[in-house]
Motif scaffolding. Structure first.
Motif, PDB file in Angstrom:
ATOM      1  N   VAL A 178       0.850  -1.187   0.000  1.00  0.00           N
ATOM      2  CA  VAL A 178       0.000   0.000   0.000  1.00  0.00           C
ATOM      3  C   VAL A 178       0.886   1.237   0.000  1.00  0.00           C
ATOM      4  O   VAL A 178       1.833   1.340   0.791  1.00  0.00           O
ATOM      5  CB  VAL A 178      -0.921   0.017   1.237  1.00  0.00           C
ATOM      6  N   SER A 179       0.591   2.178  -0.888  1.00  0.00           N
ATOM      7  CA  SER A 179       1.403   3.396  -0.965  1.00  0.00           C
ATOM      8  C   SER A 179       1.269   4.204   0.316  1.00  0.00           C
ATOM      9  O   SER A 179       0.252   4.138   1.015  1.00  0.00           O
ATOM     10  CB  SER A 179       0.982   4.246  -2.164  1.00  0.00           C
ATOM     11  N   GLY A 180       2.293   4.979   0.615  1.00  0.00           N
ATOM     12  CA  GLY A 180       2.281   5.791   1.813  1.00  0.00           C
ATOM     13  C   GLY A 180       1.386   7.003   1.674  1.00  0.00           C
ATOM     14  O   GLY A 180       0.941   7.358   0.580  1.00  0.00           O
ATOM     15  N   SER A 181       1.131   7.657   2.794  1.00  0.00           N
ATOM     16  CA  SER A 181       0.296   8.848   2.796  1.00  0.00           C
ATOM     17  C   SER A 181       1.042  10.023   2.176  1.00  0.00           C
ATOM     18  O   SER A 181       2.228  10.230   2.429  1.00  0.00           O
ATOM     19  CB  SER A 181      -0.089   9.195   4.242  1.00  0.00           C
ATOM     20  N   THR A 182       0.343  10.782   1.350  1.00  0.00           N
ATOM     21  CA  THR A 182       0.944  11.986   0.761  1.00  0.00           C
ATOM     22  C   THR A 182       0.372  13.248   1.393  1.00  0.00           C
ATOM     23  O   THR A 182       0.927  14.330   1.246  1.00  0.00           O
ATOM     24  CB  THR A 182       0.678  12.044  -0.758  1.00  0.00           C
ATOM     25  N   GLU A 183      -0.768  13.098   2.072  1.00  0.00           N
ATOM     26  CA  GLU A 183      -1.446  14.226   2.718  1.00  0.00           C
ATOM     27  C   GLU A 183      -1.747  15.344   1.712  1.00  0.00           C
ATOM     28  O   GLU A 183      -1.783  16.519   2.033  1.00  0.00           O
ATOM     29  CB  GLU A 183      -0.608  14.804   3.865  1.00  0.00           C
ATOM     30  N   VAL A 184      -1.946  14.950   0.464  1.00  0.00           N
ATOM     31  CA  VAL A 184      -2.306  15.918  -0.578  1.00  0.00           C
ATOM     32  C   VAL A 184      -3.696  15.554  -1.085  1.00  0.00           C
ATOM     33  O   VAL A 184      -3.937  14.424  -1.493  1.00  0.00           O
ATOM     34  CB  VAL A 184      -1.300  15.878  -1.753  1.00  0.00           C
ATOM     35  N   ALA A 185      -4.612  16.477  -1.058  1.00  0.00           N
ATOM     36  CA  ALA A 185      -5.971  16.207  -1.510  1.00  0.00           C
ATOM     37  C   ALA A 185      -5.962  15.956  -3.008  1.00  0.00           C
ATOM     38  O   ALA A 185      -5.477  16.782  -3.785  1.00  0.00           O
ATOM     39  CB  ALA A 185      -6.886  17.382  -1.196  1.00  0.00           C
ATOM     40  N   GLU A 186      -6.489  14.811  -3.407  1.00  0.00           N
ATOM     41  CA  GLU A 186      -6.490  14.454  -4.823  1.00  0.00           C
ATOM     42  C   GLU A 186      -7.459  15.324  -5.601  1.00  0.00           C
ATOM     43  O   GLU A 186      -8.553  15.650  -5.150  1.00  0.00           O
ATOM     44  CB  GLU A 186      -6.855  12.974  -4.968  1.00  0.00           C
ATOM     45  N   GLY A 187      -7.037  15.719  -6.785  1.00  0.00           N
ATOM     46  CA  GLY A 187      -7.897  16.504  -7.650  1.00  0.00           C
ATOM     47  C   GLY A 187      -7.850  17.998  -7.366  1.00  0.00           C
ATOM     48  O   GLY A 187      -8.472  18.791  -8.058  1.00  0.00           O
ATOM     49  N   ILE A 188      -7.108  18.403  -6.305  1.00  0.00           N
ATOM     50  CA  ILE A 188      -7.035  19.825  -5.965  1.00  0.00           C
ATOM     51  C   ILE A 188      -5.615  20.314  -6.242  1.00  0.00           C
ATOM     52  O   ILE A 188      -4.655  19.832  -5.640  1.00  0.00           O
ATOM     53  CB  ILE A 188      -7.396  20.071  -4.490  1.00  0.00           C
ATOM     54  N   VAL A 189      -5.471  21.246  -7.153  1.00  0.00           N
ATOM     55  CA  VAL A 189      -4.165  21.781  -7.513  1.00  0.00           C
ATOM     56  C   VAL A 189      -4.109  23.255  -7.142  1.00  0.00           C
ATOM     57  O   VAL A 189      -4.997  24.032  -7.501  1.00  0.00           O
ATOM     58  CB  VAL A 189      -3.901  21.616  -9.034  1.00  0.00           C
ATOM     59  N   ASP A 190      -3.087  23.625  -6.388  1.00  0.00           N
ATOM     60  CA  ASP A 190      -2.923  25.025  -5.999  1.00  0.00           C
ATOM     61  C   ASP A 190      -2.508  25.828  -7.235  1.00  0.00           C
ATOM     62  O   ASP A 190      -1.466  25.545  -7.849  1.00  0.00           O
ATOM     63  CB  ASP A 190      -1.859  25.135  -4.908  1.00  0.00           C
ATOM     64  N   PRO A 191      -3.314  26.811  -7.640  1.00  0.00           N
ATOM     65  CA  PRO A 191      -3.013  27.571  -8.856  1.00  0.00           C
ATOM     66  C   PRO A 191      -1.834  28.525  -8.707  1.00  0.00           C
ATOM     67  O   PRO A 191      -1.286  29.013  -9.702  1.00  0.00           O
ATOM     68  CB  PRO A 191      -4.313  28.337  -9.119  1.00  0.00           C
ATOM     69  N   ARG A 192      -1.418  28.791  -7.484  1.00  0.00           N
ATOM     70  CA  ARG A 192      -0.324  29.734  -7.253  1.00  0.00           C
ATOM     71  C   ARG A 192       1.021  29.116  -7.627  1.00  0.00           C
ATOM     72  O   ARG A 192       1.189  27.900  -7.589  1.00  0.00           O
ATOM     73  CB  ARG A 192      -0.296  30.179  -5.792  1.00  0.00           C
ATOM     74  N   SER A 193       1.986  29.957  -7.926  1.00  0.00           N
ATOM     75  CA  SER A 193       3.338  29.462  -8.202  1.00  0.00           C
ATOM     76  C   SER A 193       3.931  28.946  -6.902  1.00  0.00           C
ATOM     77  O   SER A 193       3.435  29.244  -5.801  1.00  0.00           O
ATOM     78  CB  SER A 193       4.215  30.581  -8.765  1.00  0.00           C
TER      79      SER A 193
END
Length: 283
Positions: free
Chosen positions: A227-242
Protein backbone atom coordinates in the motif's frame (compact mmCIF):
# COMPACT_ATOMS: atom_id res chain seq x y z
CA UNK A 1 32.73 -19.43 23.06
CA UNK A 2 33.84 -22.97 23.81
CA UNK A 3 32.03 -25.85 25.55
CA UNK A 4 34.26 -28.32 27.36
CA UNK A 5 37.19 -27.18 25.24
CA UNK A 6 35.30 -27.44 21.96
CA UNK A 7 34.57 -24.39 19.80
CA UNK A 8 30.87 -23.80 19.32
CA UNK A 9 29.26 -24.54 16.00
CA UNK A 10 27.61 -21.88 13.85
CA UNK A 11 23.91 -21.23 13.35
CA UNK A 12 23.30 -20.59 9.64
CA UNK A 13 20.07 -18.86 8.63
CA UNK A 14 19.37 -20.24 5.17
CA UNK A 15 16.68 -18.73 2.90
CA UNK A 16 14.76 -21.16 0.73
CA UNK A 17 12.89 -20.56 -2.58
CA UNK A 18 9.48 -18.90 -2.35
CA UNK A 19 8.29 -20.83 -5.37
CA UNK A 20 10.96 -21.34 -8.01
CA UNK A 21 13.60 -23.89 -6.98
CA UNK A 22 16.11 -22.22 -9.32
CA UNK A 23 16.33 -19.37 -6.80
CA UNK A 24 18.28 -21.62 -4.41
CA UNK A 25 21.89 -20.39 -4.29
CA UNK A 26 25.00 -22.55 -4.56
CA UNK A 27 26.06 -21.37 -1.11
CA UNK A 28 22.72 -22.33 0.42
CA UNK A 29 22.89 -25.84 -1.07
CA UNK A 30 26.47 -26.31 0.15
CA UNK A 31 25.61 -25.06 3.63
CA UNK A 32 22.69 -27.48 3.95
CA UNK A 33 25.00 -30.29 2.84
CA UNK A 34 27.76 -29.46 5.31
CA UNK A 35 25.89 -28.73 8.57
CA UNK A 36 25.18 -31.47 11.09
CA UNK A 37 21.48 -30.72 11.35
CA UNK A 38 18.72 -28.71 9.65
CA UNK A 39 16.10 -27.09 11.91
CA UNK A 40 13.00 -26.95 9.69
CA UNK A 41 9.64 -25.26 10.10
CA UNK A 42 8.01 -28.20 8.30
CA UNK A 43 10.26 -31.25 7.81
CA UNK A 44 7.97 -32.71 5.13
CA UNK A 45 8.07 -29.54 3.08
CA UNK A 46 11.83 -29.12 3.48
CA UNK A 47 12.41 -32.79 2.57
CA UNK A 48 11.10 -32.08 -0.94
CA UNK A 49 13.75 -29.38 -1.29
CA UNK A 50 16.48 -31.65 0.10
CA UNK A 51 15.50 -34.46 -2.27
CA UNK A 52 15.64 -32.11 -5.26
CA UNK A 53 19.22 -31.11 -4.45
CA UNK A 54 20.24 -34.58 -3.20
CA UNK A 55 20.94 -33.33 0.33
CA UNK A 56 20.96 -36.06 2.99
CA UNK A 57 21.46 -33.95 6.13
CA UNK A 58 19.05 -34.96 8.93
CA UNK A 59 16.26 -32.61 10.02
CA UNK A 60 14.61 -31.66 13.27
CA UNK A 61 11.31 -29.77 13.42
CA UNK A 62 11.45 -26.19 14.70
CA UNK A 63 8.24 -24.18 14.53
CA UNK A 64 6.01 -21.81 16.50
CA UNK A 65 4.47 -24.64 18.53
CA UNK A 66 7.68 -26.30 19.76
CA UNK A 67 10.41 -23.65 19.68
CA UNK A 68 10.55 -23.30 23.49
CA UNK A 69 11.49 -26.95 23.99
CA UNK A 70 13.64 -27.11 20.85
CA UNK A 71 15.90 -24.12 21.54
CA UNK A 72 17.79 -25.70 24.50
CA UNK A 73 18.29 -28.87 22.44
CA UNK A 74 19.69 -26.93 19.48
CA UNK A 75 21.91 -24.78 21.70
CA UNK A 76 23.38 -27.95 23.23
CA UNK A 77 24.20 -29.32 19.77
CA UNK A 78 25.84 -26.03 18.75
CA UNK A 79 27.87 -25.95 21.95
CA UNK A 80 29.22 -29.40 21.12
CA UNK A 81 30.81 -27.81 18.06
CA UNK A 82 28.29 -28.94 15.45
CA UNK A 83 26.73 -26.38 13.10
CA UNK A 84 23.01 -26.07 12.36
CA UNK A 85 21.09 -24.55 9.45
CA UNK A 86 17.67 -23.09 10.22
CA UNK A 87 15.10 -22.82 7.43
CA UNK A 88 11.47 -21.78 7.13
CA UNK A 89 9.01 -23.20 4.61
CA UNK A 90 9.83 -20.47 2.09
CA UNK A 91 11.94 -17.33 2.09
CA UNK A 92 13.89 -15.83 4.95
CA UNK A 93 13.84 -17.35 8.43
CA UNK A 94 12.45 -14.96 11.09
CA UNK A 95 10.48 -12.89 8.51
CA UNK A 96 6.89 -13.83 9.43
CA UNK A 97 8.35 -17.27 10.19
CA UNK A 98 10.11 -18.94 13.17
CA UNK A 99 13.74 -18.15 13.89
CA UNK A 100 14.08 -14.95 15.87
CA UNK A 101 13.94 -16.63 19.28
CA UNK A 102 16.68 -19.07 18.28
CA UNK A 103 18.89 -16.23 17.05
CA UNK A 104 18.46 -14.38 20.35
CA UNK A 105 19.28 -17.52 22.34
CA UNK A 106 22.41 -18.16 20.28
CA UNK A 107 23.67 -14.61 20.70
CA UNK A 108 23.06 -14.82 24.46
CA UNK A 109 25.11 -18.03 24.55
CA UNK A 110 27.94 -16.49 22.51
CA UNK A 111 27.25 -18.68 19.48
CA UNK A 112 28.02 -17.24 16.06
CA UNK A 113 25.04 -16.56 13.78
CA UNK A 114 25.49 -16.24 10.01
CA UNK A 115 22.67 -15.15 7.67
CA UNK A 116 22.82 -16.15 4.01
CA UNK A 117 21.25 -13.80 1.41
CA UNK A 118 18.44 -15.08 -0.75
CA UNK A 119 14.73 -15.05 -1.57
CA UNK A 120 12.36 -12.80 0.37
CA UNK A 121 8.84 -12.16 -0.90
CA UNK A 122 8.35 -8.62 0.42
CA UNK A 123 11.25 -6.88 -1.30
CA UNK A 124 10.96 -9.00 -4.45
CA UNK A 125 7.35 -7.92 -4.90
CA UNK A 126 8.05 -4.31 -3.93
CA UNK A 127 10.60 -3.53 -6.62
CA UNK A 128 8.24 -4.71 -9.37
CA UNK A 129 5.11 -3.19 -7.86
CA UNK A 130 5.55 0.29 -9.29
CA UNK A 131 5.12 1.83 -5.85
CA UNK A 132 7.93 3.87 -4.28
CA UNK A 133 10.53 1.37 -3.01
CA UNK A 134 12.17 3.84 -0.60
CA UNK A 135 11.30 4.36 2.10
CA UNK A 136 9.33 1.21 2.80
CA UNK A 137 7.96 -0.42 5.93
CA UNK A 138 7.55 -4.18 6.25
CA UNK A 139 4.74 -5.32 8.54
CA UNK A 140 3.88 -8.85 7.45
CA UNK A 141 0.58 -10.39 8.56
CA UNK A 142 -2.09 -8.28 10.23
CA UNK A 143 -4.13 -9.67 13.15
CA UNK A 144 -7.12 -11.82 12.20
CA UNK A 145 -9.82 -9.85 14.08
CA UNK A 146 -11.19 -6.70 12.46
CA UNK A 147 -10.95 -4.58 15.62
CA UNK A 148 -7.27 -5.44 16.02
CA UNK A 149 -6.69 -4.81 12.32
CA UNK A 150 -8.20 -1.34 12.59
CA UNK A 151 -6.00 -0.57 15.58
CA UNK A 152 -2.87 -1.68 13.73
CA UNK A 153 -3.76 0.15 10.52
CA UNK A 154 -4.50 3.40 12.35
CA UNK A 155 -0.81 3.54 13.30
CA UNK A 156 0.05 3.51 9.57
CA UNK A 157 -2.46 6.14 8.49
CA UNK A 158 0.13 8.94 8.30
CA UNK A 159 2.99 6.64 7.29
CA UNK A 160 4.69 8.08 4.21
CA UNK A 161 6.58 4.89 3.39
CA UNK A 162 5.18 2.13 1.18
CA UNK A 163 3.83 -0.53 3.54
CA UNK A 164 4.29 -4.25 2.85
CA UNK A 165 1.81 -6.80 4.18
CA UNK A 166 1.42 -10.57 3.76
CA UNK A 167 -2.06 -12.03 3.48
CA UNK A 168 -3.94 -15.24 2.72
CA UNK A 169 -5.90 -15.33 -0.57
CA UNK A 170 -9.01 -16.22 1.46
CA UNK A 171 -8.77 -13.04 3.56
CA UNK A 172 -7.29 -10.56 1.09
CA UNK A 173 -10.57 -8.90 0.08
CA UNK A 174 -11.80 -8.43 3.66
CA UNK A 175 -8.40 -7.02 4.61
CA UNK A 176 -8.59 -4.51 1.75
CA UNK A 177 -12.08 -3.50 2.87
CA UNK A 178 -10.76 -2.77 6.36
CA UNK A 179 -7.90 -0.77 4.84
CA UNK A 180 -10.40 1.32 2.91
CA UNK A 181 -12.01 2.31 6.22
CA UNK A 182 -8.67 3.64 7.47
CA UNK A 183 -6.78 4.78 4.37
CA UNK A 184 -9.72 5.73 2.16
CA UNK A 185 -10.74 4.26 -1.19
CA UNK A 186 -8.25 6.08 -3.38
CA UNK A 187 -4.97 4.93 -1.83
CA UNK A 188 -2.83 3.14 -4.44
CA UNK A 189 -2.06 -0.52 -3.74
CA UNK A 190 -0.69 -3.63 -5.40
CA UNK A 191 -1.47 -7.30 -4.79
CA UNK A 192 1.19 -9.77 -5.89
CA UNK A 193 0.36 -13.48 -5.86
CA UNK A 194 2.20 -16.67 -6.80
CA UNK A 195 5.52 -14.80 -6.71
CA UNK A 196 8.28 -16.49 -8.77
CA UNK A 197 5.85 -19.21 -9.86
CA UNK A 198 4.31 -19.97 -13.26
CA UNK A 199 1.15 -17.94 -12.61
CA UNK A 200 2.82 -14.93 -10.97
CA UNK A 201 0.47 -11.95 -11.16
CA UNK A 202 0.39 -8.29 -10.07
CA UNK A 203 -2.94 -6.53 -9.53
CA UNK A 204 -2.50 -2.74 -9.45
CA UNK A 205 -4.99 0.01 -8.66
CA UNK A 206 -6.68 1.89 -5.84
CA UNK A 207 -7.91 0.00 -2.81
CA UNK A 208 -11.45 0.45 -4.10
CA UNK A 209 -10.54 -0.92 -7.55
CA UNK A 210 -8.80 -3.93 -6.03
CA UNK A 211 -11.76 -4.56 -3.74
CA UNK A 212 -14.13 -4.47 -6.70
CA UNK A 213 -11.94 -6.87 -8.69
CA UNK A 214 -11.62 -9.33 -5.80
CA UNK A 215 -15.39 -9.37 -5.34
CA UNK A 216 -15.68 -10.90 -8.79
CA UNK A 217 -12.50 -12.97 -8.98
CA UNK A 218 -11.18 -15.68 -6.67
CA UNK A 219 -7.41 -15.77 -6.45
CA UNK A 220 -5.08 -18.51 -5.26
CA UNK A 221 -1.66 -18.49 -3.67
CA UNK A 222 -0.14 -16.51 -0.81
CA UNK A 223 -0.35 -12.77 -1.40
CA UNK A 224 1.92 -9.83 -0.83
CA UNK A 225 -0.13 -6.64 -0.43
CA UNK A 226 1.66 -3.31 -0.81
CA UNK A 227 0.00 0.00 0.00
CA UNK A 228 1.40 3.40 -0.97
CA UNK A 229 2.28 5.79 1.81
CA UNK A 230 0.30 8.85 2.80
CA UNK A 231 0.94 11.99 0.76
CA UNK A 232 -1.45 14.23 2.72
CA UNK A 233 -2.31 15.92 -0.58
CA UNK A 234 -5.97 16.21 -1.51
CA UNK A 235 -6.49 14.45 -4.82
CA UNK A 236 -7.90 16.50 -7.65
CA UNK A 237 -7.04 19.83 -5.97
CA UNK A 238 -4.17 21.78 -7.51
CA UNK A 239 -2.92 25.02 -6.00
CA UNK A 240 -3.01 27.57 -8.86
CA UNK A 241 -0.32 29.73 -7.25
CA UNK A 242 3.34 29.46 -8.20
CA UNK A 243 5.68 27.68 -5.84
CA UNK A 244 7.15 31.05 -4.79
CA UNK A 245 3.70 32.41 -4.03
CA UNK A 246 2.86 29.35 -1.93
CA UNK A 247 6.05 29.79 0.11
CA UNK A 248 5.41 33.52 0.57
CA UNK A 249 1.88 32.80 1.80
CA UNK A 250 3.18 30.43 4.48
CA UNK A 251 5.85 32.92 5.56
CA UNK A 252 3.18 35.61 5.81
CA UNK A 253 1.22 33.33 8.14
CA UNK A 254 4.21 33.11 10.50
CA UNK A 255 6.11 30.07 9.23
CA UNK A 256 9.90 30.22 8.90
CA UNK A 257 11.24 30.38 5.30
CA UNK A 258 12.97 27.00 5.44
CA UNK A 259 9.94 25.32 7.01
CA UNK A 260 7.71 26.94 4.39
CA UNK A 261 9.88 25.59 1.56
CA UNK A 262 9.73 22.09 3.08
CA UNK A 263 5.96 22.23 3.41
CA UNK A 264 5.41 23.42 -0.16
CA UNK A 265 7.73 20.70 -1.45
CA UNK A 266 5.74 18.09 0.48
CA UNK A 267 2.36 19.39 -0.71
CA UNK A 268 3.48 19.36 -4.34
CA UNK A 269 5.45 16.11 -4.03
CA UNK A 270 8.64 17.81 -5.18
CA UNK A 271 12.20 17.82 -3.96
CA UNK A 272 12.98 20.59 -1.53
CA UNK A 273 15.74 21.91 -3.81
CA UNK A 274 13.23 22.51 -6.63
CA UNK A 275 11.09 24.73 -4.40
CA UNK A 276 14.17 26.42 -2.93
CA UNK A 277 15.43 27.36 -6.39
CA UNK A 278 12.00 28.64 -7.45
CA UNK A 279 11.61 30.75 -4.31
CA UNK A 280 15.07 32.28 -4.61
CA UNK A 281 14.74 32.55 -8.40
CA UNK A 282 17.81 30.42 -9.02
CA UNK A 283 18.06 29.14 -12.57
Amino acid sequence: MSFKGVESGILYLVPTPIGNLEDMTFRSVRTLQEVALIASEDTRNTQKLLNHFEITTPQRSFHEHNYKERIPQLIEILQRGESIAQVSDAGMPSISDPGHELVVACLAAGIKVVALPGPTAGLTALIASGLMPQPHYFHGFLPRKKKEQLTALETFKEQEATIIFYESPHRIQKTIQVMMEVFGESRQAVVCRELTKLHEEYLRGTLEELNRYLKEHTIKGECCLMVSGSTEVAEGIVDPRSLKEQVEALIASGSKPNDSIKEVAKRNQLKKQVVYNEYHEIE
